[in-house]
Motif scaffolding. Structure first.
Motif, PDB file in Angstrom:
ATOM      1  N   ASP A 192       0.963  -1.094   0.012  1.00 47.26           N
ATOM      2  CA  ASP A 192      -0.089   0.170   0.176  1.00 47.26           C
ATOM      3  C   ASP A 192       0.935   1.238  -0.015  1.00 47.26           C
ATOM      4  O   ASP A 192       1.865   1.353   0.962  1.00 47.26           O
ATOM      5  CB  ASP A 192      -0.940   0.069   1.005  1.00 47.26           C
TER       6      ASP A 192
ATOM      7  N   ARG B 138       0.759   5.489  -0.013  1.00 47.82           N
ATOM      8  CA  ARG B 138       0.321   6.661   0.069  1.00 47.82           C
ATOM      9  C   ARG B 138       1.140   7.988  -0.118  1.00 47.82           C
ATOM     10  O   ARG B 138       2.183   8.080   0.675  1.00 47.82           O
ATOM     11  CB  ARG B 138      -0.287   6.682   1.472  1.00 47.82           C
TER      12      ARG B 138
ATOM     13  N   GLU C 248       4.767  11.114   3.080  1.00 46.31           N
ATOM     14  CA  GLU C 248       4.335   9.762   2.069  1.00 46.31           C
ATOM     15  C   GLU C 248       4.641   8.537   2.984  1.00 46.31           C
ATOM     16  O   GLU C 248       5.302   8.480   3.835  1.00 46.31           O
ATOM     17  CB  GLU C 248       5.410   9.715   0.856  1.00 46.31           C
TER      18      GLU C 248
END
Length: 379
Positions: free
Chosen positions: A146, A148, A238
């Motif tokens: 994942d 981001r 991030e």
């Protein structure tokens, strides 16, 4: 080792500070359009600069070039640097679009000229530790990933010519790349794209998109998701989360947390700003310093740098797949062909949508309907 700095944009100061802090490296030449900025940098470096003009870029006193110009201004300079045999370390992205980037990398490869790309986050302690953990199998078999990148940019950032303009999205090519370890089981990046979406939010006025999301599958069998944006006020660190069969790894803000299935934790690194807020340069020069030192060491020892041109192309290919609009228009340099089957009552609605899509470059090859066929130009 003597270095020439070509390009005096906002990241030039970071390169100057990085070289000043490095052992055995010095900037001896500079090329930029702004005389005032050239003078300020010369004062900051406290050493004489050789002012490079575009006509005499092929100078003998420097060994390598740090290229920080806007991506779409690089191709002519790269040609001259190749002719002079000067190795190039350039800022990301290589170019505004994948095909142009491929041409630059291919030209360097044909000339056997060393080329590196400034992926400074790959040099961070926590990112290095994550690569090591993946390569060593400490996480076990990778199951999910994942990513981001919830960054923020003021509108003034995109008001600068060339930013947020087509063909590239505002987030697709390099923001998502900041947090990807690109090693071991993850080296191939998102190989099979399940679905993706890009949008321009109400927070910015720009040609391209400031939000991108994707679901993907990797060759290793792992599935994952990605979200990258510059519309997440006030901007956050991030992150990448990798779930394996033995442990989970979470990297965010310079800190790697390894949570093993037996319950014990390992933490590596230290929290640091990464430029995710309104000031894109709010980060330390130390990561650039390590990347420049790595490139110089690679030249000395004839090895690949930590981020080669080919690895940067792989990053752009992944980002392009994730940021490609669902219905590319002719204005965006792409075309889509379409076939249509319309069964039901509301044929006018269906064919009205097709007509709208045709106006933005979608080509309808043909259709079948159980109702009265409409007239579609070019079908």
């Amino acid at each position: 080792m003597n270095i020439a700095l070509i390009g005096l944009g906002m990241v030039a100061d970071t390169h100057v500070n990085a070289v000043k802090a490095a052992d055995g490296l010095s900037i001896v030449g500079v090329l930029g359009r702004d005389p005032a900025r050239r003078g300020r940098l010369r004062t900051a470096m406290r050493c004489p600069f050789i002012p490079i003009s575009r006509r005499c870029v092929l100078m003998h006193r420097w060994i390598l070039c740090c290229l920080t110009t806007p991506p779409d201004a690089r191709a002519p300079l790269v040609e001259r640097l190749i002719a002079a045999g000067k190795p190039i370390l350039m800022e990301k992205p290589i170019e505004r679009d994948l095909s142009s980037a491929r041409r630059i990398v291919a030209a360097c490869d044909r000339a056997n000229l060393p080329m590196g790309v400034m992926f400074q986050h790959r040099t961070r302690t926590a990112a290095t530790a994550l690569r090591t953990a993946i390569d060593a199998g400490s996480l076990g078999e990778i199951a999910t990933v994942d990513l981001r990148v919830p960054w923020w940019r003021d509108q003034s950032y995109y008001d600068v010519p060339g930013r947020g303009s087509l063909p590239a999205t505002a987030v697709g090519y390099d923001l998502a790349g900041h947090s990807h370890p690109r090693s071991g089981a993850l080296a191939s990046g998102p190989d099979h794209l399940g679905s993706s979406m890009t949008r321009t939010t109400a927070l910015h006025r720009l040609e391209a998109e400031d939000w991108a999301g994707a679901l993907f599958e990797m060759d290793c069998g792992a599935v994952g998701s990605l979200m990258a944006t510059t519309a997440a006020f006030p901007g956050h660190a991030e992150s990448i989360t990798v779930q394996g069969t033995r442990a989970a790894a979470h990297l965010s803000g310079g800190v790697l947390t390894l949570t093993h299935l037996d319950g014990h934790l390992d933490r590596i690194g230290a929290t640091a700003a990464s430029g995710g807020g309104a000031d894109p340069m709010a980060f330390t020069h130390e990561w650039h310093q390590r990347a420049i030192e790595d490139f110089a060491d690679a030249l000395r020892h004839g090895r690949p740098p930590i981020a080669s041109g080919q690895s940067a192309l792989a990053r752009m290919r992944s980002s392009t797949r994730c940021s490609a609009p669902a219905t590319p228009s002719a204005d965006r340099g792409g075309t889509m062909t379409l076939g249509c089957v319309a069964i039901g009552i509301d044929h006018r609605h269906i064919f009205g949508m097709i007509a709208q899509m045709q106006r933005v470059g979608v080509r309808c090859l043909g259709f079948w309907t159980d109702g009265t066929p409409p007239t579609l130009p070019g079908s």
